[in-house]
Design an enzyme around this catalytic site. Structure first.
Site, short mmCIF file in Angstrom:
data_model
loop_
_atom_site.label_atom_id
_atom_site.label_comp_id
_atom_site.label_asym_id
_atom_site.label_seq_id
_atom_site.Cartn_x
_atom_site.Cartn_y
_atom_site.Cartn_z
N GLY A 109 -1.62 19.52 8.86
CA GLY A 109 -1.94 18.57 7.78
C GLY A 109 -1.28 17.48 7.28
O GLY A 109 -1.67 16.42 7.17
N ARG A 113 -2.25 13.56 7.56
CA ARG A 113 -2.22 12.47 6.57
C ARG A 113 -1.24 11.51 7.03
O ARG A 113 -1.45 10.10 6.77
CB ARG A 113 -1.65 12.99 5.37
CG ARG A 113 -2.63 14.03 4.71
CD ARG A 113 -1.94 14.66 3.28
NE ARG A 113 -1.01 15.62 3.73
CZ ARG A 113 -1.31 16.75 3.78
NH1 ARG A 113 -2.33 17.49 3.74
NH2 ARG A 113 -0.13 17.56 3.94
N ASP A 130 -6.23 29.84 10.46
CA ASP A 130 -5.23 30.41 9.66
C ASP A 130 -5.63 31.63 9.40
O ASP A 130 -4.71 32.47 9.24
CB ASP A 130 -4.91 29.67 8.46
CG ASP A 130 -5.54 28.38 7.99
OD1 ASP A 130 -5.70 28.06 8.65
OD2 ASP A 130 -5.51 28.22 6.58
#
Length: 314
Positions: A109, A113, A130
């Site tokens: 993540g 970003r 996950d």
């Protein structure tokens, strides 16, 4: 009603800028934009539903499959799969590989970003890797280790899959850009859970730790006291307590002296794991209410259109 993605494959004329606020990239100069407005969307901006054939053709222009966060996702899949290979007979390798897969969840993540490489494919890959697949495989193995608890493990697998599927589906129906986009007026619990990445990681990681501790408990038989001898004053206290009530304190002292590391960590993470299951129940219930609300709204719209059509025919 699900978003229209398979029916009516013909492409309608593109909408003008005055009727759409969503970003609508053009495939080429003079080419047709193969997109459709999402029917029944309750999002604040107009969500676009792309023609499947056009989306497949467009995938070759920029290789989203090779985005850095998606490459991390592939490594997570491979390490999780490798941990399953070692699971029946090598707990150390299995646990190491399993936690490498879990820890990488914190980096895909951040990479997405930082590099501007967020993608719908990456979001789904992350969610499936996950918890859904890796945890389901671990819980399936636990059913063989703890056969008396197999029904509970099967319930947890079902709850995890069903709650996330219906939540994802309700997000698509309502035109949400991500399943993590939850407002506090829909559910304050889910808002706290999804809108703080640290909270989300803490619950997911502790949930995995608890299940891994259950797995290790079947292999790790060495008590903590073998590595850390009990101080003399505790031994004297233990002896005094047993003398007062041998049945009660003798039982407690026996189990405390034989606690293993997986049991201690499992006891610490159990409340968080239980909280994660409560969140799954809340997620399932709220998503169900959203879908029912969409159904009622569509039925009301259909009745109004039917009444209007009947009035016009008179």
């Amino acid at each position: 009603m699900a978003p229209t993605t398979r029916s009516h494959q013909s492409t309608p004329a593109p909408e003008s800028e005055s009727t759409s606020t969503a970003f609508s990239p053009s495939p080429s100069l003079g080419g047709d934009i193969k997109q459709r407005p999402r029917e029944g969307s309750r999002s604040r901006t107009r969500e676009e539903v792309w023609d499947p054939k056009y989306a497949v053709d467009l995938a070759i222009d920029e290789n989203v499959f090779l985005f850095v966060p998606n490459l991390i996702g592939y490594v997570r899949v491979l390490t999780a799969a490798a941990s399953l290979v070692f699971m029946p007979y090598h707990p150390k390798w299995c646990t190491t590989l399993y936690f490498v897969s879990c820890m990488l969840d914190a980096f895909d993540g951040m990479a997405a970003r930082a590099l501007g490489q967020t993608s719908k494919f990456g979001a789904v890959l992350d969610m499936v890797t996950d918890s859904r697949c890796a945890t389901a495989c671990l819980l399936t193995f636990l059913t063989s280790v703890y056969p008396n608890w197999s029904l509970l493990f099967m319930f947890l697998i079902t709850l995890d899959f069903s709650s996330h599927y219906i939540h994802m589906y309700s997000s698509l129906v309502t035109g949400s850009s991500s399943h993590k986009t939850v407002t506090s007026d829909v559910s304050r619990i889910l808002w706290y859970y999804y809108n703080d990445s640290r909270t989300l990681f803490f619950f997911c990681f502790a949930n995995e730790v608890f299940f891994v501790c259950l797995y290790l408990n079947a292999f790790w038989l060495t008590p903590i006291t073998s590595s850390f001898p009990i101080p003399t004053f505790l031994i004297n206290t233990e002896y005094a307590l047993i003398q007062q009530n041998p049945k009660v304190f003798g039982y407690i002292v026996y189990h405390l002296k034989n606690l293993t590391w997986p049991q201690v960590v499992g006891l610490l993470t159990f409340p968080i794991c239980a909280g994660k299951q409560i969140i799954n129940v809340v997620q399932f219930w709220k998503a169900s209410k959203i879908l029912v609300g969409v159904d009622l709204a569509e039925r009301q719209t259909a009745r109004r259109e039917k009444a209007l059509k009947a009035h016009q025919q008179k």
